[in-house]
Design an enzyme around this catalytic site. Structure first.
Site, PDB file in Angstrom:
ATOM      1  N   HIS A   1       0.885   5.272   1.215  1.00 62.47           N
ATOM      2  CA  HIS A   1       0.271   6.301   2.053  1.00 62.47           C
ATOM      3  C   HIS A   1       0.273   7.618   1.288  1.00 62.47           C
ATOM      4  CE1 HIS A   1       0.682   4.077   5.981  1.00 62.47           C
ATOM      5  NE2 HIS A   1       1.643   3.468   5.311  1.00 62.47           N
TER       6      HIS A   1
ATOM      7  N   HIS B   1       0.844  -1.200   0.000  1.00 66.58           N
ATOM      8  CA  HIS B   1       0.000   0.000   0.000  1.00 66.58           C
ATOM      9  C   HIS B   1       0.874   1.242   0.000  1.00 66.58           C
ATOM     10  CE1 HIS B   1       0.792  -1.166   4.176  1.00 66.58           C
ATOM     11  NE2 HIS B   1       0.809   0.132   4.456  1.00 66.58           N
TER      12      HIS B   1
HETATM   13  P1  AMP Z   1       2.142   0.380   7.247  1.00 69.55           P
HETATM   14  O1  AMP Z   1       2.677   0.578   8.630  1.00 69.55           O
HETATM   15  O2  AMP Z   1       2.863   1.113   6.181  1.00 69.55           O
HETATM   16  O3  AMP Z   1       2.006  -1.092   6.986  1.00 69.55           O
HETATM   17  O4  AMP Z   1       0.720   1.048   7.257  1.00 69.55           O
HETATM   18  C1  AMP Z   1      -0.436   0.404   7.649  1.00 69.55           C
HETATM   19  C2  AMP Z   1      -1.451   1.489   7.848  1.00 69.55           C
HETATM   20  O5  AMP Z   1      -2.703   0.884   7.902  1.00 69.55           O
HETATM   21  C3  AMP Z   1      -1.270   2.308   9.134  1.00 69.55           C
HETATM   22  O6  AMP Z   1      -1.123   3.668   8.793  1.00 69.55           O
HETATM   23  C4  AMP Z   1      -2.554   2.029   9.903  1.00 69.55           C
HETATM   24  O7  AMP Z   1      -3.014   3.184  10.553  1.00 69.55           O
HETATM   25  C5  AMP Z   1      -3.496   1.602   8.812  1.00 69.55           C
HETATM   26  N1  AMP Z   1      -4.566   0.695   9.206  1.00 69.55           N
HETATM   27  C6  AMP Z   1      -4.492  -0.379  10.016  1.00 69.55           C
HETATM   28  N2  AMP Z   1      -5.674  -1.012  10.085  1.00 69.55           N
HETATM   29  C7  AMP Z   1      -6.522  -0.312   9.291  1.00 69.55           C
HETATM   30  C8  AMP Z   1      -7.906  -0.463   8.938  1.00 69.55           C
HETATM   31  N3  AMP Z   1      -8.655  -1.454   9.408  1.00 69.55           N
HETATM   32  N4  AMP Z   1      -8.434   0.428   8.082  1.00 69.55           N
HETATM   33  C9  AMP Z   1      -7.699   1.456   7.598  1.00 69.55           C
HETATM   34  N5  AMP Z   1      -6.397   1.649   7.888  1.00 69.55           N
HETATM   35  C10 AMP Z   1      -5.817   0.775   8.730  1.00 69.55           C
END
Ligand code: AMP
Length: 138
Positions: free
Chosen positions: A104, A102
Site C-alpha cells: 500500500h 501487495h
Molecule cells: P490488504 O488488506 O492489505 O490485503 O489490502 C487489500 C486492499 O485491496 C484493500 O485496501 C482493499 O481496499 C483493496 N481492494 C480490494 N478489492 C479491490 C479491487 N477490486 N480493486 C482495487 N483494490 C481493491
C-alpha cells in the site's frame, strides 16, 4: 497456507476484472485501491504469485521495492501530500484481506486522519483522474 489463484488481484493481473491501472511492467502492476484510505491510495502488486511477504521470492522483493519507492514519490507529487505511508499486511491477524502480495502506498495530509481499511468505495471518475495524475509523475 497456500496461494489461491482465484484471489481478486490474480484476476486483475489476468485481466479478468477491471482496475484503475497506473503503471505495468513485467514485474508488477500498480493500480488505485478502490476503497482508499486517503486520496491517492495506490497498490503495487508484484506479478509473481505469493500470498504475502512471508512466502515471497527475495528476488521479487528486490525487483519491486524500487518501484514502490517510485510510486511513493509520484503519489506524493501528484496529490501534493505531506507524507507517504507504505504498508504491507501478512495474514488475517495482521489485517490482510487479499492473499496476493501487495504494498500500500498511502498519501498522508497534515491534520487528516487515515480512513478505515477497505471500507468506503471511491468514485470511479475520481480514481481514474488520480491514476492519470500519478502515472504522469512516474
Ligand atoms: P490488504 O488488506 O492489505 O490485503 O489490502 C487489500 C486492499 O485491496 C484493500 O485496501 C482493499 O481496499 C483493496 N481492494 C480490494 N478489492 C479491490 C479491487 N477490486 N480493486 C482495487 N483494490 C481493491
Amino acid at each position: 497456507m497456500t496461494y489461491d489463484p482465484a484471489n481478486i488481484f490474480a484476476k486483475i493481473l489476468r485481466g479478468e476484472i477491471p482496475a484503475h491501472k497506473v503503471y505495468e511492467d513485467e514485474t508488477a502492476l500498480v493500480m488505485m485501491d478502490i476503497f482508499p484510505q486517503s486520496r491517492g491510495h495506490t497498490l503495487v502488486i508484484p506479478k509473481s504469485a505469493s500470498r504475502n511477504l512471508l512466502d515471497a521470492d527475495p528476488a521479487v522483493l528486490s525487483a519491486v521495492m524500487p518501484l514502490v519507492q517510485r510510486v511513493a514519490t509520484a503519489a506524493k507529487a501528484a496529490t501534493d501530500a505531506d507524507g507517504i505511508r507504505v504498508a504491507q499486511f501478512n495474514e488475517a491477524a495482521a489485517g490482510q484481506t487479499v492473499y496476493h502480495l501487495h504494498f500500500h502506498v498511502i498519501p498522508m495530509f497534515e491534520g487528516v486522519e487515515m480512513g478505515a481499511h477497505g471500507r468506503n468505495q471511491a468514485d470511479n471518475d475520481e480514481l481514474a483522474a488520480l491514476a492519470g495524475k500519478i502515472a504522469a509523475q512516474l
